[in-house]
Every structure is written in structure tokens, then in C-alpha cells.
Write a protein that holds these residues in place. Structure first.
Motif, PDB file in Angstrom:
ATOM      1  N   PRO A 253       0.811  -1.225   0.000  1.00  9.81           N
ATOM      2  CA  PRO A 253       0.000   0.000   0.000  1.00  9.81           C
ATOM      3  C   PRO A 253       0.843   1.273   0.000  1.00  9.81           C
ATOM      4  O   PRO A 253       0.403   2.307  -0.491  1.00  9.81           O
ATOM      5  CB  PRO A 253      -0.819  -0.115   1.293  1.00  9.81           C
ATOM      6  CG  PRO A 253      -0.888  -1.578   1.562  1.00  9.81           C
ATOM      7  CD  PRO A 253       0.427  -2.133   1.078  1.00  9.81           C
ATOM      8  N   SER A 254       2.077   1.196   0.524  1.00 13.55           N
ATOM      9  CA  SER A 254       2.967   2.365   0.519  1.00 13.55           C
ATOM     10  C   SER A 254       3.806   2.427  -0.756  1.00 13.55           C
ATOM     11  O   SER A 254       4.748   3.198  -0.854  1.00 13.55           O
ATOM     12  CB  SER A 254       3.866   2.357   1.751  1.00 13.55           C
ATOM     13  OG  SER A 254       4.648   1.181   1.772  1.00 13.55           O
ATOM     14  N   ASN A 255       3.457   1.579  -1.736  1.00 14.19           N
ATOM     15  CA  ASN A 255       4.076   1.561  -3.066  1.00 14.19           C
ATOM     16  C   ASN A 255       5.483   0.965  -3.088  1.00 14.19           C
ATOM     17  O   ASN A 255       6.242   1.215  -4.020  1.00 14.19           O
ATOM     18  CB  ASN A 255       4.065   2.957  -3.703  1.00 14.19           C
ATOM     19  CG  ASN A 255       3.903   2.863  -5.204  1.00 14.19           C
ATOM     20  OD1 ASN A 255       3.279   1.929  -5.707  1.00 14.19           O
ATOM     21  ND2 ASN A 255       4.461   3.813  -5.929  1.00 14.19           N
ATOM     22  N   ASN A 256       5.851   0.182  -2.079  1.00 13.01           N
ATOM     23  CA  ASN A 256       7.123  -0.555  -2.129  1.00 13.01           C
ATOM     24  C   ASN A 256       6.923  -1.793  -2.993  1.00 13.01           C
ATOM     25  O   ASN A 256       5.924  -2.488  -2.873  1.00 13.01           O
ATOM     26  CB  ASN A 256       7.571  -0.971  -0.722  1.00 13.01           C
ATOM     27  CG  ASN A 256       8.013   0.209   0.101  1.00 13.01           C
ATOM     28  OD1 ASN A 256       8.568   1.166  -0.408  1.00 13.01           O
ATOM     29  ND2 ASN A 256       7.752   0.143   1.391  1.00 13.01           N
ATOM     30  N   GLU A 257       7.878  -2.057  -3.878  1.00 12.44           N
ATOM     31  CA  GLU A 257       7.777  -3.189  -4.790  1.00 12.44           C
ATOM     32  C   GLU A 257       8.796  -4.273  -4.442  1.00 12.44           C
ATOM     33  O   GLU A 257       9.929  -3.965  -4.089  1.00 12.44           O
ATOM     34  CB  GLU A 257       8.016  -2.732  -6.238  1.00 12.44           C
ATOM     35  CG  GLU A 257       6.992  -1.749  -6.742  1.00 12.44           C
ATOM     36  CD  GLU A 257       7.236  -1.336  -8.180  1.00 12.44           C
ATOM     37  OE1 GLU A 257       8.198  -1.835  -8.809  1.00 12.44           O
ATOM     38  OE2 GLU A 257       6.471  -0.496  -8.677  1.00 12.44           O
ATOM     39  N   VAL A 258       8.347  -5.537  -4.542  1.00  9.02           N
ATOM     40  CA  VAL A 258       9.233  -6.670  -4.309  1.00  9.02           C
ATOM     41  C   VAL A 258       8.994  -7.681  -5.418  1.00  9.02           C
ATOM     42  O   VAL A 258       7.856  -8.073  -5.670  1.00  9.02           O
ATOM     43  CB  VAL A 258       8.959  -7.328  -2.936  1.00  9.02           C
ATOM     44  CG1 VAL A 258       9.833  -8.560  -2.746  1.00  9.02           C
ATOM     45  CG2 VAL A 258       9.166  -6.344  -1.807  1.00  9.02           C
ATOM     46  N   ASP A 259      10.066  -8.077  -6.101  1.00  8.90           N
ATOM     47  CA  ASP A 259       9.965  -9.122  -7.125  1.00  8.90           C
ATOM     48  C   ASP A 259      10.077 -10.476  -6.444  1.00  8.90           C
ATOM     49  O   ASP A 259      11.003 -10.720  -5.674  1.00  8.90           O
ATOM     50  CB  ASP A 259      11.059  -8.959  -8.181  1.00  8.90           C
ATOM     51  CG  ASP A 259      10.829  -7.745  -9.056  1.00  8.90           C
ATOM     52  OD1 ASP A 259       9.668  -7.505  -9.430  1.00  8.90           O
ATOM     53  OD2 ASP A 259      11.804  -7.033  -9.347  1.00  8.90           O
ATOM     54  N   ILE A 260       9.137 -11.351  -6.735  1.00 11.14           N
ATOM     55  CA  ILE A 260       9.082 -12.675  -6.129  1.00 11.14           C
ATOM     56  C   ILE A 260       9.352 -13.718  -7.217  1.00 11.14           C
ATOM     57  O   ILE A 260       8.842 -13.612  -8.318  1.00 11.14           O
ATOM     58  CB  ILE A 260       7.695 -12.949  -5.513  1.00 11.14           C
ATOM     59  CG1 ILE A 260       7.311 -11.859  -4.527  1.00 11.14           C
ATOM     60  CG2 ILE A 260       7.629 -14.326  -4.887  1.00 11.14           C
ATOM     61  CD1 ILE A 260       8.103 -11.834  -3.260  1.00 11.14           C
ATOM     62  N   GLY A 261      10.139 -14.709  -6.878  1.00  5.74           N
ATOM     63  CA  GLY A 261      10.355 -15.823  -7.793  1.00  5.74           C
ATOM     64  C   GLY A 261      11.758 -15.947  -8.333  1.00  5.74           C
ATOM     65  O   GLY A 261      12.078 -16.945  -8.986  1.00  5.74           O
ATOM     66  N   ASP A 262      12.608 -14.981  -8.073  1.00  8.10           N
ATOM     67  CA  ASP A 262      13.968 -15.025  -8.615  1.00  8.10           C
ATOM     68  C   ASP A 262      14.773 -16.217  -8.104  1.00  8.10           C
ATOM     69  O   ASP A 262      15.679 -16.693  -8.774  1.00  8.10           O
ATOM     70  CB  ASP A 262      14.724 -13.734  -8.283  1.00  8.10           C
ATOM     71  CG  ASP A 262      14.176 -12.536  -9.028  1.00  8.10           C
ATOM     72  OD1 ASP A 262      13.512 -12.730 -10.071  1.00  8.10           O
ATOM     73  OD2 ASP A 262      14.398 -11.400  -8.564  1.00  8.10           O
ATOM     74  N   THR A 263      14.438 -16.725  -6.919  1.00  5.87           N
ATOM     75  CA  THR A 263      15.215 -17.819  -6.338  1.00  5.87           C
ATOM     76  C   THR A 263      14.561 -19.184  -6.541  1.00  5.87           C
ATOM     77  O   THR A 263      15.092 -20.191  -6.072  1.00  5.87           O
ATOM     78  CB  THR A 263      15.412 -17.589  -4.827  1.00  5.87           C
ATOM     79  OG1 THR A 263      14.135 -17.521  -4.198  1.00  5.87           O
ATOM     80  CG2 THR A 263      16.185 -16.302  -4.576  1.00  5.87           C
ATOM     81  N   LEU A 264      13.429 -19.227  -7.227  1.00  6.01           N
ATOM     82  CA  LEU A 264      12.752 -20.507  -7.453  1.00  6.01           C
ATOM     83  C   LEU A 264      13.514 -21.359  -8.460  1.00  6.01           C
ATOM     84  O   LEU A 264      14.057 -20.855  -9.440  1.00  6.01           O
ATOM     85  CB  LEU A 264      11.330 -20.278  -7.972  1.00  6.01           C
ATOM     86  CG  LEU A 264      10.336 -19.640  -7.008  1.00  6.01           C
ATOM     87  CD1 LEU A 264       9.010 -19.418  -7.711  1.00  6.01           C
ATOM     88  CD2 LEU A 264      10.151 -20.502  -5.776  1.00  6.01           C
ATOM     89  N   GLN A 265      13.541 -22.667  -8.208  1.00  4.84           N
ATOM     90  CA  GLN A 265      14.118 -23.610  -9.158  1.00  4.84           C
ATOM     91  C   GLN A 265      13.099 -23.836 -10.285  1.00  4.84           C
ATOM     92  O   GLN A 265      11.921 -23.537 -10.135  1.00  4.84           O
ATOM     93  CB  GLN A 265      14.429 -24.939  -8.449  1.00  4.84           C
ATOM     94  CG  GLN A 265      15.420 -24.799  -7.306  1.00  4.84           C
ATOM     95  CD  GLN A 265      16.751 -24.256  -7.763  1.00  4.84           C
ATOM     96  OE1 GLN A 265      17.301 -24.689  -8.763  1.00  4.84           O
ATOM     97  NE2 GLN A 265      17.290 -23.294  -7.025  1.00  4.84           N
ATOM     98  N   PRO A 266      13.529 -24.367 -11.438  1.00  2.59           N
ATOM     99  CA  PRO A 266      12.609 -24.554 -12.569  1.00  2.59           C
ATOM    100  C   PRO A 266      11.368 -25.392 -12.239  1.00  2.59           C
ATOM    101  O   PRO A 266      10.308 -25.183 -12.808  1.00  2.59           O
ATOM    102  CB  PRO A 266      13.471 -25.258 -13.616  1.00  2.59           C
ATOM    103  CG  PRO A 266      14.866 -24.842 -13.294  1.00  2.59           C
ATOM    104  CD  PRO A 266      14.907 -24.706 -11.783  1.00  2.59           C
TER     105      PRO A 266
END
Length: 95
Positions: A22-35
Motif C-alpha cells: 500500500p505504501s508503493n514498495n515493490e518486491v519481485d518474487i520468484g527469482d530464487t525458485l528452481q525450474p
């Protein structure tokens, strides 16, 4: 799986996503996932039913009601003291 949640509760298998707070902070999720890994996205009503049914199978008594308060023991992080739930039980025909 990690939480023993059946595949039937998973609605979508997400491999990459961006969370925006809600405070507009962005986090990318999934970069550490295996295939072969994914984040299981569940629909709330399906997951709630699964958890409710599982709790009943372990001996919980279902109550149709509205939780109005939860008393959390002050030392809940270091003890096994029980929480106290306050609720208003549903009664057919009342509002």
C-alpha cells in the motif's frame, strides 16, 4: 509439499510476480525458485474449506459464528498458553 496442502487447493502456479505494498514498495518474487518450483496461489474459499475440514478431522468442534475478539497471552512467543476466542454464535432467523 512443504505444508502438506493438496494440489487440488492450488488455483494457479506462479513462478514470477511483483508485490506492491500500500505504501508503493515493490518486491519481485520468484527469482530464487528452481525450474520445478512455484508459488501456489489458492482461492480463499477453497483453502478455508480445506483447513476447516482438516481441523474437524483432527477433532476440532466447528462453530458457525462471528469472532468478536481474540485474547493473546502476553508470553505467547515463549509459552504454549492457549488463546481465548470470543464469538457470537450464529442463530438462524436473527440478524
Amino acid at each position: 509439499g512443504e505444508f502438506d496442502i493438496p494440489e487440488s487447493t492450488v488455483d494457479r502456479k506462479v513462478r514470477r510476480m511483483k508485490l506492491i505494498s500500500p505504501s508503493n514498495n515493490e518486491v519481485d518474487i520468484g527469482d530464487t525458485l528452481q525450474p520445478n518450483e512455484y508459488i501456489g496461489m489458492c482461492r480463499r474459499e477453497i483453502m478455508d474449506k480445506y483447513l476447516r475440514d482438516r481441523a474437524i478431522s483432527y477433532g476440532a468442534e466447528p462453530i458457525n459464528g462471528l469472532v468478536t475478539a481474540i485474547d493473546v497471552p502476553e508470553d505467547h512467543k515463549t509459552t504454549e498458553k492457549q488463546y481465548t476466542l470470543h464469538y457470537q454464535e450464529f442463530q438462524a432467523g436473527s440478524s
